[in-house]
Write a protein that holds these residues in place. Structure first.
Motif, short mmCIF file in Angstrom:
data_model
loop_
_atom_site.label_atom_id
_atom_site.label_comp_id
_atom_site.label_asym_id
_atom_site.label_seq_id
_atom_site.Cartn_x
_atom_site.Cartn_y
_atom_site.Cartn_z
N UNK A 156 -2.32 5.73 -15.72
CA UNK A 156 -1.08 6.51 -15.69
C UNK A 156 -0.39 6.54 -17.04
N UNK B 258 0.83 -1.20 0.00
CA UNK B 258 0.00 0.00 0.00
C UNK B 258 0.87 1.25 0.00
N UNK C 243 -6.19 1.91 -2.13
CA UNK C 243 -6.35 2.80 -0.98
C UNK C 243 -7.72 2.55 -0.38
N UNK D 179 0.26 -4.77 -7.66
CA UNK D 179 0.80 -5.59 -6.58
C UNK D 179 -0.04 -6.85 -6.37
N UNK E 266 -1.90 13.68 -8.31
CA UNK E 266 -0.63 14.07 -7.69
C UNK E 266 0.30 14.71 -8.71
N UNK F 278 7.70 7.84 -8.79
CA UNK F 278 6.59 8.48 -9.49
C UNK F 278 7.02 9.12 -10.79
N UNK G 245 -2.91 9.02 -8.76
CA UNK G 245 -1.58 9.25 -9.32
C UNK G 245 -1.56 10.45 -10.26
N UNK H 210 -3.28 -3.70 -3.00
CA UNK H 210 -2.82 -2.42 -2.44
C UNK H 210 -3.65 -1.24 -2.90
N UNK I 49 11.57 1.48 -5.78
CA UNK I 49 11.14 1.34 -4.38
C UNK I 49 12.28 0.85 -3.52
N UNK J 54 3.94 1.43 -0.95
CA UNK J 54 4.66 1.50 -2.21
C UNK J 54 3.77 1.99 -3.34
N UNK J 55 2.51 1.57 -3.32
CA UNK J 55 1.57 2.07 -4.33
C UNK J 55 1.47 3.58 -4.22
N UNK J 56 1.45 4.08 -2.98
CA UNK J 56 1.41 5.52 -2.76
C UNK J 56 2.66 6.19 -3.32
N UNK J 57 3.81 5.57 -3.12
CA UNK J 57 5.06 6.16 -3.63
C UNK J 57 5.02 6.23 -5.14
N UNK J 58 4.52 5.16 -5.78
CA UNK J 58 4.48 5.15 -7.24
C UNK J 58 3.49 6.20 -7.75
N UNK J 59 2.42 6.42 -6.97
CA UNK J 59 1.46 7.44 -7.37
C UNK J 59 1.92 8.85 -7.02
N UNK J 60 3.13 8.98 -6.49
CA UNK J 60 3.69 10.30 -6.29
C UNK J 60 3.33 10.95 -4.96
N UNK J 61 2.87 10.16 -3.99
CA UNK J 61 2.62 10.74 -2.67
C UNK J 61 3.97 10.92 -1.97
#
Ligand SMILES: Nc1ncnc2c1ncn2[C@@H]1O[C@H](COP(=O)(O)OP(=O)(O)OP(=O)(O)O)[C@@H](O)[C@H]1O
Ligand SMILES: [Mg+2]
Lengths: 279, 333
Positions: free
Chosen positions: B150, A172, B87, B81, B102, B73, B99, B85, B52, A174-181
């Protein structure tokens, strides 16, 4: 419990135990409250009796509320408790996130160091704390109390919250990191909402000792303007005469705000305590 | 638009070397699958590509540009995943749009791309639901949708189907194959299911012990495995390995024969053996037999055959379909 697994005798036994515990826990509170509505003679003669028309008396409440400063004491207690809880939760959660999320040298050591406070009571450091407060001119301010209580609450908060944060899925985040959070957004928007039950647990465990504390208000902030409720009630306890009506009334009143805060957290709390056990 | 190069990528966790120098070239539009046993570093490699996890050393180039210092990003990738994963507090629509939001994409464009992706995955009905209100398959489609909106140069999938039941897995597999055709995007996909690998991949990368064992198309790996590991890993049931000395051959250390490249007979043949167990699968019959000469053998016969345990049969390998391996386990071609 599902019907299939419930047997009558087991259920009865469980309920008997719970009811017994409830009685033991609630009895002193109950006694305090009923006696606060009685006159002085009745308190001593029949402490167990409910207030009757002949013994009903509000003199205790009149004394307490007539004291004038009591509203200030209440306000002080509330400010100190709420601000301390807020700081404990914020810093505790941030430290817990760092400890559970990032691999860095000394991570384990840092975690142990932060948890040390659970085992060593902060009161051992009273003299040093007082010296520090005198040096910084913080004696007789609410800031002094807030600082001390924040320090006191942090160890347990970090300990509990970091355990919970380890359970938040890596994917979760990591998904946020990929989405640019940003890391802050991941912390505030993804992780905090998921550990809310744990936060409520920490809030309750932190709140009660702060609200009830007599030690630090007496030492660090005994002035009239900074007295807390617990300290304020002490004026009714004299060396030779104690105004029991007033003491009981003050204590009964002091329960109220805690009760309100507790109810606010309790829905979350119950989930928090049981969430690990029943999954 | 969408090529990837890995140059001697290494990764250690403390004293443990997980990846020991990975070199790989992925061309634009290719569907590349990483397979290997559990713990061989597939996920780690994928996470390094995504940014990552930092590589201990080596270079990662996306579209020819070094990305080691670029945050996930900004690498132009999207990842799906194994655990979905999603939200939990956002609706399906917001899950897919986060995404882009952001990245500061205009609202109208987010709306349009979300719509397109949800149409592709037939998710239109669920756009306002929370993930908790979806089934496992729907959740996985949302996760894929979140990657599609994306419009990445590179799709990364980490075992996206392993939480789905068998029927759903087949459907979603077909869906991913269709997406690859429609989007013409480069996809990198991790799995330890070799059926997924064989059916989806343009190119399979077999990993074991932190090194690449072989890279090739599914049929290359099947027909010409480079070593014992690949030979045993690709193909199901696994290839039979026979000690060459027992067969009296000196031109190899180990002889391999796939179960489907043998014939059985009750009358005569090369290896005499006793049937231990028979599995009737309808389309195939799998026969396990114990032969004095070769040890335990598996034979896969097409269609229904009426063999029974304890029968004596003769197995004969198809000539020309034997694989030979030297003492180091490398194939002799
Ligand atoms: N954060 C970490 N710290 C230490 N070791 C790790 C860490 N992450 C992974 N490893 C180790 O790296 C190795 C490879 O892990 P990885 O998750 O890449 O395996 P995998 O090939 O994806 O396996 P699976 O098929 O089970 O998902 C494992 O042996 C694992 O124990
Ligand atoms: Mg993995």
């Amino acid at each position: 419990m599902s019907k299939a697994r419930a047997s009558l005798s087991r259920t009865a036994l469980v309920h008997a135990a719970l009811i017994a515990y409830t009685l033991v826990a609630v009895f002193p509170v109950f006694l305090t409250i009923i006696n606060s509505f009685k006159n002085r003679n009745a308190i001593f003669r029949n402490p167990m009796q409910l207030p009757t028309p002949s013994t009903f008396d509000l003199v205790g409440y009149q004394t307490v509320l007539g004291q004038g400063d009591f509203a200030v004491y209440f306000q002080n207690s509330l400010i100190v408790t709420v601000v301390s809880i807020a700081l404990v939760l914020l810093f505790g959660a941030m430290a817990a996130f760092a400890l559970s999320e990032y691999r860095f040298r000394g991570n384990t050591l840092m975690g142990l160091y932060l948890a040390l406070g659970i085992m060593i009571p902060i009161r051992l450091g009273t003299v040093a704390i007082l010296q520090g407060m005198v040096a910084t001119g913080l004696v007789n301010t609410l800031t002094a109390l807030i600082l001390v209580y924040t320090a006191q609450g942090l160890p347990l908060a970090v300990f509990i919250l970091s355990e919970f944060m380890r359970t938040v899925s890596d994917d979760l985040k990591n998904a946020g990191r990929i989405d640019g959070l940003s890391e802050y957004a991941i912390f505030f928007r993804l992780v905090l909402p998921l550990v809310r039950p744990a936060m409520a647990t920490v809030a309750v465990f932190t709140m009660i000792p702060i609200w009830n504390d007599l030690w630090f208000p007496l030492i660090l902030a005994p002035s009239e303007a900074t007295k807390t409720v617990t300290l304020g009630s002490q004026i009714f306890i004299g060396q030779f005469v104690t105004n029991w009506n007033a003491v009981l009334a003050a204590l009964s009143l002091a329960i109220l705000p805690v009760l309100v805060l507790y109810l606010a957290f309790s829905r979350q709390l119950i989930r928090g305590i049981t969430s690990g056990a029943v999954k | 638009m969408g090529s990837l190069q890995l140059k001697s990528v290494r990764k250690s966790f403390g004293p443990v070397d997980v990846l020991k120098g990975i070199d790989l070239d992925v061309k634009d539009g290719e569907f590349v699958i990483f397979v290997g046993p559990s713990g061989c570093g597939k996920s780690t490699l994928l996470r390094i590509i995504a940014g990552l996890e930092d590589a201990t050393s080596g270079n990662i180039l996306i579209d020819g540009a070094e990305v080691s210092a670029v945050p996930p990003a900004k690498r132009g990738i999207a990842m799906v995943f194994q655990s979905y994963a999603l939200y939990p507090h956002l609706s399906v629509k917001d899950n897919m749009g986060l995404g882009l939001k952001q990245a500061g994409t205009p609202k109208a464009q987010i709306e349009e791309r979300t719509k397109k992706a949800s149409a592709m995955l037939s998710l239109e009905k669920y756009l306002d639901r929370r993930p908790a209100e979806l089934s496992g398959g729907q959740r996985q489609r949302v996760a894929i949708g979140r990657a599609i909106v994306r419009e990445p140069k590179l799709f990364l999938f980490d075992e996206p189907l392993s939480n789905l039941d068998a029927a759903l897995r087949v459907n979603t597999r077909l869906e991913i194959a269709r997406l690859h055709r429609e989007l013409k995007a480069t996809m990198i996909y991790v799995t330890h299911d070799q059926v997924e690998a064989m059916t989806l991949a343009d190119k399979i990368v077999v990993l074991d012990g932190g090194v690449i064992q072989q890279v090739g198309s599914p049929m290359e790996l099947y027909n010409r495995p480079a070593n014992l590991f690949v030979a045993g890993f690709i193909g199901s049931p696994a290839m039979n390995f026979i000690d060459a000395a027992r067969l009296g051959r000196s031109d190899a250390a180990t002889i391999g024969i796939r179960p489907e490249h043998m014939s059985l007979s009750r009358e005569a043949g090369e290896w005499r053996g006793t049937i231990v167990h028979v599995e009737h699968l309808g389309a195939d019959t799998i026969v396990y037999l114990d032969s004095e000469k070769t040890g335990l053998l598996t034979a896969r016969l097409f269609g229904e055959h009426h063999y029974e345990a304890d029968e004596i049969v003769y197995a004969t390998p198809n000539s020309g379909q034997l694989h030979r391996f030297n003492a180091n386990g490398e194939a002799i071609l």
